[in-house]
Design a protein around this motif. Structure first.
Motif, PDB file in Angstrom:
ATOM      1  N   ARG A 423       0.797  -1.234   0.000  1.00  0.00           N
ATOM      2  CA  ARG A 423       0.000   0.000   0.000  1.00  0.00           C
ATOM      3  C   ARG A 423       0.832   1.287   0.000  1.00  0.00           C
ATOM      4  O   ARG A 423       0.431   2.293   0.584  1.00  0.00           O
ATOM      5  N   THR A 424       1.975   1.237  -0.633  1.00  0.00           N
ATOM      6  CA  THR A 424       2.818   2.431  -0.715  1.00  0.00           C
ATOM      7  C   THR A 424       2.462   3.277  -1.946  1.00  0.00           C
ATOM      8  O   THR A 424       2.872   4.430  -2.029  1.00  0.00           O
ATOM      9  N   THR A 426      -0.135   5.097  -2.825  1.00  0.00           N
ATOM     10  CA  THR A 426      -1.357   5.627  -2.203  1.00  0.00           C
ATOM     11  C   THR A 426      -2.256   6.257  -3.264  1.00  0.00           C
ATOM     12  O   THR A 426      -1.854   6.433  -4.424  1.00  0.00           O
ATOM     13  N   CYS A 454      -0.060  -1.628  -4.445  1.00  0.00           N
ATOM     14  CA  CYS A 454      -1.473  -1.241  -4.465  1.00  0.00           C
ATOM     15  C   CYS A 454      -2.264  -2.433  -4.985  1.00  0.00           C
ATOM     16  O   CYS A 454      -1.701  -3.384  -5.511  1.00  0.00           O
TER      17      CYS A 454
END
Ligand SMILES: NC(=O)C1=CN([C@@H]2O[C@H](COP(=O)(O)OP(=O)(O)OC[C@H]3O[C@@H](n4cnc5c(N)ncnc54)[C@H](OP(=O)(O)O)[C@@H]3O)[C@@H](O)[C@H]2O)C=CC1
Ligand SMILES: CC(=O)C(=O)O
Ligand SMILES: [Mg+2]
Length: 591
Positions: A423-424, A426, A454
């Motif tokens: 989840r970097t 965003t 993601c």
């Protein structure tokens, strides 16, 4: 395989299909099982002829209820099996039904491992026929969880464990392995298992999983494959405290102690299996991976899947994606989150291909590629403190710590995640990339799914359906605004089985960058208009055996061209030859 056997019977050239007629190389069919036609009888060899109870317990020859009446008589199986006689197709149907009933992925994984232990051909039949459904079970993401819990789910050992206890005796340990004719070794030391970190000895799930793909996806015979875990300890405190941990209960050995064990291992491998065994380094931490590849690259047939295999699959994906996003490779600007093995490996191969295409020096093409690590954008002012493998990417730019700021400054057309951190990418990052690209190419490579930068849904939603997206672990199709988007899987599983097969069938003695570029070209060439129309930049995995044969042929052709192939003379038709060498999991009839 049916058609391959038929073509063999119908008289394709002898050079295309008789590995024994030449020196070295070839996927060896030691027991003559695959060069026999389907109606010819073969002997179920173990050390001696297996029969009765031991035949049922021998996974390589066990067929369960599929033994015919005649075989039951000839092999002393009467009474050891219930009366019903099944077919492999029916067994496959039953097992797939059973596996589909499990809701928990790890239960599916355990069921598949049990099958591999019980009936090898049926295991591979399931995997070959249901590759899209079962790849996530035996490979990423489930294999990650399996490694984390390996100590608890451990039943029978798979593969070879070489620990510090065996220092000085590694050759003897190799000799304990029951197979002599090894062609591919996948070895890990468990320090960087997917994006899950140091799992020590429990990393064994990775070589086991990778090699099952060598067989299912690339057709390399299972008896020629050897999974190895080198156990030098672990720095994972949780594992060190875990009463079920299966490895050495000590912190990792480093420096001379580590180097000496690895050196002894590499020497013993060559001594025991010769020059032409392919050693695939897998999931080593980057502080060892680059050095091992450089050190043994000149003396052994070695390949690092995380550095090189990943680079090939991503280059292939990017080249294919150009049909959708437009421009040539050199027209694009790349930004990576993650400057480790995968990130810098991919960056280097893209720069190399760009340099080949444009004739610009590598130093120039590298400038189209930017990387961010845990300390921010890799820039020249950081050069002194950077690890060696990052230095070529330290371009002139003011330091930027925050990834979103880096995205806004660099304005990439291609965004690649290789950080191992979930989840970097965003909402803000994806929206920023979408704001300066009509069709942004987004690749979230980190595994397993929990570490993906993601999700597919996030990529399509935040770009309002404009992204071309692929990920390391699979995601289901996503519906957005009434349209279904099918994400691709950008995973080195597309590459290493075919690349390995190409190396084996040509008897190549080294892996050359040109062979990697050839593999990328072969994969990109397999993407059809129909795939592109769906927004896919990789061909479906259901065709993987055909794709692997194409990759193998291109890799082998390059090995011959470079003078690195030892299997002489060169087969005329390398695709046909590659296909004819592939292991088939169909049951054989026993005399
Ligand atoms: N799809 C595929 O086929 C493949 C996927 N992978 C996946 O890629 C991931 C990385 O693997 P690999 O390159 O070998 O690992 P490495 O450890 O070599 O590299 C990880 C990189 O990510 C950086 N990083 C870590 N955390 C952050 C953060 N929060 N922000 C920015 N950068 C960060 C590290 O920075 P620093 O250098 O400063 O520590 C390092 O540069 C894994 O999840 C792996 O599963 C790997 C191979 C194949
Ligand atoms: C796919 C792979 O090799 C990795 O995630 O490490
Ligand atoms: Mg890996």
């Amino acid at each position: 395989m049916e058609s391959t056997l038929k073509e063999m019977r119908d008289g394709a050239s002898v050079l295309d299909m008789d590995p024994s007629s030449t020196v070295g190389g070839g996927v060896e069919d030691v027991y003559g099982e695959d060069c026999a036609t389907e109606d010819q009888l073969v002997t179920p060899w173990t050390v001696s002829v297996a029969s009765g109870y031991s035949l049922l317990r021998d996974p390589r020859h066990n067929k369960g209820l599929a033994y015919t009446e005649k075989e039951r008589d000839a092999h002393y199986l009467r009474g050891l099996l219930p009366p019903s006689v099944s077919t492999q197709q029916l067994q496959e149907k039953k097992l797939m039904q059973n596996i589909r009933q499990y809701q928990v992925p790890l239960q599916k994984y355990t069921a598949m491992m049990d099958l591999q232990e019980r009936n090898e051909r049926l295991f591979y039949k399931l995997l070959v026929d249901n590759v899209e459904e079962l790849l996530p079970v035996v490979y990423t993401p489930t294999v990650g969880e399996a490694c984390q819990k390996y100590g608890s789910i451990f039943r029978r050992p798979q593969g070879l464990y070489i620990s510090l206890k065996e220092k000085g005796k590694v050759l003897e340990v190799l000799k304990n392995w029951p197979e002599r004719s090894i062609q591919v070794i996948v070895v890990t030391d468990g320090e960087r298992i997917l994006g899950l970190g140091d799992l020590g000895c429990q990393g064994m799930g990775i070589p086991v999983g990778k090699l099952s793909l060598y067989t299912a996806l690339g057709g390399v015979r299972p008896s020629s494959c050897l999974p190895i875990t080198i156990d030098v300890g672990t720095n994972n405190e949780q594992l060190l405290k875990d009463e079920f941990y299966i490895g050495l209960r000590q912190r990792r050995a480093t420096g001379q102690e580590y180097t000496e064990l690895l050196d002894e291992f590499m020497t013993a491998v060559k001594q025991n299996y010769g020059e032409k065994v392919l050693v695939q380094f897998e999931d080593f931490a980057n502080h060892n991976a680059f050095d091992l590849l450089a050190k043994y690259g000149t003396t052994h047939l070695v390949f690092n899947d995380d550095i090189q295999g990943t680079a090939v699959v991503v280059l292939a994906g990017v080249v294919a994606a150009l049909k959708l996003i437009g421009g040539s490779l050199a027209d694009h600007t790349f930004l990576f989150l993650g400057a480790g093995e995968a990130g810098t490996g991919i960056a280097e191969l893209i720069a190399l291909e760009m340099s080949k295409q444009t004739k610009a020096p590598l130093g120039e093409t590298r400038k189209k590629i930017w990387l961010v690590d845990s300390k921010g954008l890799v820039v020249s002012s950081r050069k002194e403190s950077l690890q060696q493998f990052k230095k070529p990417w330290a371009h002139e730019h003011e330091p930027i710590m925050d990834f979103l700021d880096a995205v806004k400054a660099i304005k990439p057309t291609v965004l690649i995640g290789s950080s191992g951190v979930g989840r970097t990418f965003t909402k803000e990052v994806i929206e920023a990339v979408a704001s300066f690209n009509e069709k942004p190419l987004i690749m979230a490579l980190s595994n397993p799914t929990s570490q993906s930068e993601c999700t597919a849904e996030e990529a399509y939603t935040y770009t309002k359906g404009r992204a071309i997206f692929a990920s390391g672990s699979p995601f289901d199709p996503v519906e957005y605004n009434g349209k279904v988007f099918v994400p691709g899987q950008s995973n080195n599983a597309y590459i290493f089985p075919g690349l390995g097969l190409g190396i084996v069938i040509s008897g190549a003695i080294r892996v050359h960058d040109e062979m990697l570029l050839a593999a990328a070209e072969a994969l990109a060439g397999q993407v059809t208009k129909e795939n592109f129309d769906k927004g896919l930049i990789f061909p479906p995995l259901s065709n993987i055996r055909k794709i692997s044969a194409q990759i193998a042929a291109k890799v082998a052709a390059k090995a011959y061209e470079l003078g690195l192939a030892t299997r002489l003379p060169r087969p005329h038709n390398l695709v046909k030859y590659a296909e004819s060498c592939m292991y088939s999991p169909t049951y054989r009839s026993y005399r």
